[in-house]
Design a protein around this motif. Structure first.
Motif, PDB file in Angstrom:
ATOM      1  N   ILE B 193       5.448 -15.283  89.952  1.00 46.77           N
ATOM      2  CA  ILE B 193       4.592 -14.744  90.878  1.00 46.77           C
ATOM      3  C   ILE B 193       3.169 -15.553  90.621  1.00 46.77           C
ATOM      4  O   ILE B 193       2.339 -15.962  91.427  1.00 46.77           O
ATOM      5  N   ALA B 194       2.737 -15.047  89.364  1.00 49.74           N
ATOM      6  CA  ALA B 194       1.347 -15.734  89.017  1.00 49.74           C
ATOM      7  C   ALA B 194       1.176 -16.986  89.356  1.00 49.74           C
ATOM      8  O   ALA B 194      -0.074 -17.455  89.770  1.00 49.74           O
ATOM      9  N   ASP B 195       2.107 -18.131  88.867  1.00 49.06           N
ATOM     10  CA  ASP B 195       1.963 -19.295  89.280  1.00 49.06           C
ATOM     11  C   ASP B 195       1.994 -19.656  90.896  1.00 49.06           C
ATOM     12  O   ASP B 195       1.375 -20.603  91.139  1.00 49.06           O
ATOM     13  N   GLU B 196       2.953 -19.065  91.743  1.00 46.20           N
ATOM     14  CA  GLU B 196       2.816 -19.202  92.961  1.00 46.20           C
ATOM     15  C   GLU B 196       1.528 -18.779  93.555  1.00 46.20           C
ATOM     16  O   GLU B 196       0.911 -19.530  94.419  1.00 46.20           O
ATOM     17  N   ALA B 197       0.864 -17.595  92.966  1.00 49.93           N
ATOM     18  CA  ALA B 197      -0.525 -17.502  93.373  1.00 49.93           C
ATOM     19  C   ALA B 197      -1.478 -18.425  92.943  1.00 49.93           C
ATOM     20  O   ALA B 197      -2.325 -18.657  93.872  1.00 49.93           O
ATOM     21  N   ALA B 198      -1.355 -18.836  91.898  1.00 51.34           N
ATOM     22  CA  ALA B 198      -2.232 -19.780  91.423  1.00 51.34           C
ATOM     23  C   ALA B 198      -2.352 -21.249  92.216  1.00 51.34           C
ATOM     24  O   ALA B 198      -3.375 -21.563  92.514  1.00 51.34           O
ATOM     25  N   ALA B 199      -0.967 -21.370  92.670  1.00 54.70           N
ATOM     26  CA  ALA B 199      -0.807 -22.659  93.545  1.00 54.70           C
ATOM     27  C   ALA B 199      -1.372 -22.477  94.842  1.00 54.70           C
ATOM     28  O   ALA B 199      -2.141 -23.367  95.292  1.00 54.70           O
ATOM     29  N   CYS B 200      -1.238 -21.316  95.301  1.00 56.49           N
ATOM     30  CA  CYS B 200      -2.025 -20.858  96.796  1.00 56.49           C
ATOM     31  C   CYS B 200      -3.350 -20.892  96.659  1.00 56.49           C
ATOM     32  O   CYS B 200      -3.938 -21.582  97.449  1.00 56.49           O
ATOM     33  N   ALA B 201      -3.944 -20.234  95.530  1.00 57.93           N
ATOM     34  CA  ALA B 201      -5.459 -20.228  95.340  1.00 57.93           C
ATOM     35  C   ALA B 201      -5.882 -21.813  95.089  1.00 57.93           C
ATOM     36  O   ALA B 201      -7.063 -22.059  95.760  1.00 57.93           O
ATOM     37  N   ASN B 202      -5.306 -22.498  94.314  1.00 52.06           N
ATOM     38  CA  ASN B 202      -5.653 -23.758  93.911  1.00 52.06           C
ATOM     39  C   ASN B 202      -5.856 -24.712  95.286  1.00 52.06           C
ATOM     40  O   ASN B 202      -6.805 -25.620  95.253  1.00 52.06           O
ATOM     41  N   MET B 203      -4.964 -24.682  96.061  1.00 52.26           N
ATOM     42  CA  MET B 203      -4.788 -25.305  97.325  1.00 52.26           C
ATOM     43  C   MET B 203      -6.137 -25.113  98.065  1.00 52.26           C
ATOM     44  O   MET B 203      -6.733 -25.962  98.939  1.00 52.26           O
ATOM     45  N   LEU B 204      -6.701 -23.791  98.016  1.00 50.03           N
ATOM     46  CA  LEU B 204      -7.619 -23.671  98.947  1.00 50.03           C
ATOM     47  C   LEU B 204      -9.076 -24.210  98.104  1.00 50.03           C
ATOM     48  O   LEU B 204     -10.101 -24.534  98.661  1.00 50.03           O
ATOM     49  N   MET B 205      -9.117 -24.165  96.694  1.00 57.36           N
ATOM     50  CA  MET B 205     -10.204 -24.425  95.905  1.00 57.36           C
ATOM     51  C   MET B 205     -10.790 -25.914  95.967  1.00 57.36           C
ATOM     52  O   MET B 205     -11.838 -26.362  95.869  1.00 57.36           O
ATOM     53  N   GLY B 206      -9.778 -26.731  95.910  1.00 58.48           N
ATOM     54  CA  GLY B 206      -9.774 -28.127  95.875  1.00 58.48           C
ATOM     55  C   GLY B 206     -10.079 -28.618  94.267  1.00 58.48           C
ATOM     56  O   GLY B 206      -9.993 -27.796  93.405  1.00 58.48           O
ATOM     57  N   GLU B 207     -10.282 -30.034  94.300  1.00 64.88           N
ATOM     58  CA  GLU B 207     -10.361 -30.545  92.865  1.00 64.88           C
ATOM     59  C   GLU B 207     -11.692 -31.254  92.764  1.00 64.88           C
ATOM     60  O   GLU B 207     -11.971 -31.768  91.579  1.00 64.88           O
ATOM     61  N   ALA B 208     -12.301 -31.303  93.643  1.00 64.52           N
ATOM     62  CA  ALA B 208     -13.654 -32.360  93.403  1.00 64.52           C
ATOM     63  C   ALA B 208     -14.974 -31.519  93.612  1.00 64.52           C
ATOM     64  O   ALA B 208     -15.251 -30.760  92.782  1.00 64.52           O
ATOM     65  N   ASP B 209     -15.836 -31.717  94.659  1.00 68.75           N
ATOM     66  CA  ASP B 209     -16.964 -31.324  94.847  1.00 68.75           C
ATOM     67  C   ASP B 209     -16.998 -30.052  95.674  1.00 68.75           C
ATOM     68  O   ASP B 209     -18.100 -29.770  96.415  1.00 68.75           O
ATOM     69  N   GLU B 210     -16.098 -29.575  96.220  1.00 67.56           N
ATOM     70  CA  GLU B 210     -16.019 -28.289  96.942  1.00 67.56           C
ATOM     71  C   GLU B 210     -16.847 -27.138  96.572  1.00 67.56           C
ATOM     72  O   GLU B 210     -17.404 -26.469  97.410  1.00 67.56           O
ATOM     73  N   GLY B 211     -17.004 -27.067  95.315  1.00 66.25           N
ATOM     74  CA  GLY B 211     -17.743 -26.006  94.816  1.00 66.25           C
ATOM     75  C   GLY B 211     -17.443 -24.475  95.065  1.00 66.25           C
ATOM     76  O   GLY B 211     -18.077 -23.628  95.311  1.00 66.25           O
ATOM     77  N   THR B 212     -16.051 -24.493  94.999  1.00 64.56           N
ATOM     78  CA  THR B 212     -15.191 -23.373  95.576  1.00 64.56           C
ATOM     79  C   THR B 212     -14.307 -22.924  94.229  1.00 64.56           C
ATOM     80  O   THR B 212     -13.078 -22.787  94.383  1.00 64.56           O
ATOM     81  N   PRO B 213     -14.814 -22.280  93.161  1.00 70.45           N
ATOM     82  CA  PRO B 213     -13.985 -22.061  92.087  1.00 70.45           C
ATOM     83  C   PRO B 213     -13.436 -20.817  91.887  1.00 70.45           C
ATOM     84  O   PRO B 213     -12.388 -20.398  90.965  1.00 70.45           O
ATOM     85  N   ILE B 214     -13.748 -19.678  93.016  1.00 73.37           N
ATOM     86  CA  ILE B 214     -12.927 -18.548  92.873  1.00 73.37           C
ATOM     87  C   ILE B 214     -12.289 -18.534  94.454  1.00 73.37           C
ATOM     88  O   ILE B 214     -12.821 -18.589  95.224  1.00 73.37           O
ATOM     89  N   ALA B 215     -11.070 -17.669  94.236  1.00 72.53           N
ATOM     90  CA  ALA B 215     -10.448 -17.515  95.547  1.00 72.53           C
ATOM     91  C   ALA B 215      -9.688 -16.227  95.502  1.00 72.53           C
ATOM     92  O   ALA B 215      -9.653 -15.513  94.385  1.00 72.53           O
ATOM     93  N   ILE B 216      -9.835 -15.435  96.513  1.00 69.19           N
ATOM     94  CA  ILE B 216      -9.232 -14.133  96.588  1.00 69.19           C
ATOM     95  C   ILE B 216      -7.992 -13.977  97.415  1.00 69.19           C
ATOM     96  O   ILE B 216      -7.920 -14.530  98.641  1.00 69.19           O
ATOM     97  N   ILE B 217      -6.882 -13.449  96.895  1.00 70.60           N
ATOM     98  CA  ILE B 217      -5.690 -13.240  97.584  1.00 70.60           C
ATOM     99  C   ILE B 217      -5.486 -11.577  98.025  1.00 70.60           C
ATOM    100  O   ILE B 217      -5.715 -10.964  97.282  1.00 70.60           O
ATOM    101  N   ARG B 218      -5.700 -11.411  99.333  1.00 70.79           N
ATOM    102  CA  ARG B 218      -5.609  -9.758  99.533  1.00 70.79           C
ATOM    103  C   ARG B 218      -4.211  -9.692 100.593  1.00 70.79           C
ATOM    104  O   ARG B 218      -3.921 -10.495 101.367  1.00 70.79           O
ATOM    105  N   GLY B 219      -3.523  -8.545 100.132  1.00 76.60           N
ATOM    106  CA  GLY B 219      -2.715  -7.841 100.696  1.00 76.60           C
ATOM    107  C   GLY B 219      -1.232  -8.373 100.346  1.00 76.60           C
ATOM    108  O   GLY B 219      -0.280  -7.819 100.998  1.00 76.60           O
ATOM    109  N   TYR B 220      -1.159  -8.931  98.994  1.00 78.35           N
ATOM    110  CA  TYR B 220       0.342  -9.101  98.339  1.00 78.35           C
ATOM    111  C   TYR B 220       0.446  -8.193  97.508  1.00 78.35           C
ATOM    112  O   TYR B 220      -0.363  -7.497  96.903  1.00 78.35           O
ATOM    113  N   GLN B 221       1.723  -7.757  97.987  1.00 80.28           N
ATOM    114  CA  GLN B 221       2.293  -6.498  97.006  1.00 80.28           C
ATOM    115  C   GLN B 221       3.033  -7.301  95.866  1.00 80.28           C
ATOM    116  O   GLN B 221       3.947  -7.847  95.635  1.00 80.28           O
ATOM    117  N   TYR B 222       2.112  -6.700  94.595  1.00 85.44           N
ATOM    118  CA  TYR B 222       2.768  -7.433  93.441  1.00 85.44           C
ATOM    119  C   TYR B 222       3.001  -6.155  92.392  1.00 85.44           C
ATOM    120  O   TYR B 222       2.371  -5.217  92.469  1.00 85.44           O
TER     121      TYR B 222
END
Ligand code: GDP
Ligand code: GDP
Ligand code: MN
Ligand code: MN
Ligand code: MN
Ligand code: MN
Lengths: 249, 249
Positions: B193-222
């Motif tokens: 689960i932690a890796d799946e959540a990491a993949a989900c967040a990383n897809m939003l953060m991007g890898e270059a100059d997006e400047g978005t190093p924090i993502a929040i996943i809300r509503g997931y039952q873990y």
């Protein structure tokens, strides 16, 4: 960037010949650019990729691998029928006819009837394209489709969702040459977007009796192309891990 | 199951000593059970894991590996300093002091100043626990924290987000013994689960100059536990790929 992702409620037990796009269109209102993610298990069922173990006659080679893996020789025979290369004998890691590398050629025994096994779709990219086209026909919405499976990884315990096929979304987003926050060009980064989306969807679908084989990711900005998942498969030459395993087998 | 996931706007350039929890608390209203995902790069910066290449003196071994990888010997020396085992010489795949397996011990040159390199946090699970505790102190909300990096995989082109540390969330959800839709017990499935959540967040953060190093996943039952990511690392004995590579090196 903000997305919502949700599983679709009310999907019935899927059987051969079912029109998954029609079922989905009756359950949810799609929007343009949705990423519609199907667990391969229902695509496999709809496409009749279910086999009766009793029909399979194992060769001596399958018998031997079955002993090693404490498995049913008929199950192993089916795996061999769907593989072109063995990378590891135990667990049985193979390259499938279709080109991806996974344990047991992705053959499932869970979430199907006793005595039956379920293969991956014959050509998951083609399955994804058909689903996308049929969804467009039924709803007028242009969506992307990803077909997932749950796979293990090297070095890490546990499994994650990966894309085994896709349509209408670029599986890979090449960031080489893009600038980082300090103006330097990225040298190696290729984002495996379809796999990240698959992991996200798989986390919602679950693995047991949740009964939620379809998830929708809404609001994600992705690149579009029609090359499917195939560009994600490394060749033997460029994959040093594969090379090492092929030499050991 | 329905989630929303979003990146946090307005995160500044992070430097040593910055209080990431305080910065985040000033930018977004957290809710109980949010999964707050930090790209390790900003955790590393805040913790002073930035090193000046000019300060590093390479050994002959590093010089040799540098030639093989067409790399700066000082960069390679730093990688060796942070590794316990070499699994592959080119690309330089290592097991880090901390226990995870990755290329170059996760040392980055992108998104940091020229001449400087950035290591993974010394103990990413500890970093995650501190962030979680500090967020609770500041906001009164009980959240889970995941720290990610972007990693390559065997057999597949491209990289995905993985969890290098976590707190307040069970990295693994063991489904063995749970029933599938036909009442059969699952035999091997462990959801990462932690890796799946990491993949989900990383897809939003991007890898270059997006400047978005924090993502929040809300509503997931873990599931909640405090064992961190360490239970996700396979031991040498149970990992046949690792074994094969160690024999080849
Ligand atoms: N409604 C419904 N759900 C299914 C069916 N088959 C599997 N699922 C669900 O689909 C999800 C994924 O199942 P899984 O066996 O892990 O499929 P795989 O990852 O594609 O091999 C789980 O939530 C299952 O309960 C089906 O025929 N109907
Ligand atoms: N605002 C801000 N964003 C950053 C900073 N450092 C990296 N990022 C962003 O964080 C995201 C992930 O960066 P990346 O270099 O891929 O980090 P890694 O995956 O943790 O190694 C990208 O959106 C970067 O632009 C920083 O100091 N401030
Ligand atoms: Mn499967
Ligand atoms: Mn699954
Ligand atoms: Mn990194
Ligand atoms: Mn990254």
């Amino acid at each position: 960037m903000k997305i919502t992702a949700f599983t679709v409620d009310g999907v019935p037990m899927i059987k051969e010949g079912d029109d998954l796009a029609e079922i989905l269109a009756g359950l949810v209102k799609l929007e343009d650019d949705d990423i519609v993610v199907f667990a391969h298990t229902i695509v496999s069922k709809a496409e009749g990729r279910r086999y009766f173990l009793g029909d399979i006659v194992p060769t001596p080679r399958a018998e031997e691998l079955a002993r090693l893996n404490n498995e049913d020789p008929r199950f192993i025979q089916h795996v061999l029928n769907n593989s072109t290369k063995i990378l590891m004998r135990h667990p049985l890691l193979v390259e499938t006819v279709w080109g991806n590398v996974c344990i047991n050629a992705g053959t499932d025994r869970s979430n199907t009837e006793s005595g039956y096994i379920l293969s991956l779709p014959e050509d998951p990219d083609r399955s994804a394209r058909r689903l996308r086209d049929r969804l467009f026909e039924l709803t007028g919405k242009r969506v992307a489709v990803i077909i997932t499976d749950t796979n293990g990884r090297s070095f890490r315990v546990g499994q994650i969702g990966v894309a085994v096929g896709c349509a209408g979304i670029a599986a890979l987003r090449d960031r080489r040459g893009d600038k980082d926050l300090f103006g330097h060009e990225l040298k190696i980064t290729i984002q495996a977007i379809a796999d990240e989306a698959a992991a996200c969807a798989n986390m919602l679908m679950g693995e047991a009796d949740e009964g939620t084989p379809i998830a929708i990711i809404r609001g994600y900005q992705y690149l579009k192309d029609d090359r499917g998942i195939k560009p994600s498969f490394r060749t033997d030459e460029e994959d040093i891990v594969k090379k090492a395993l092929l030499e050991m087998v």
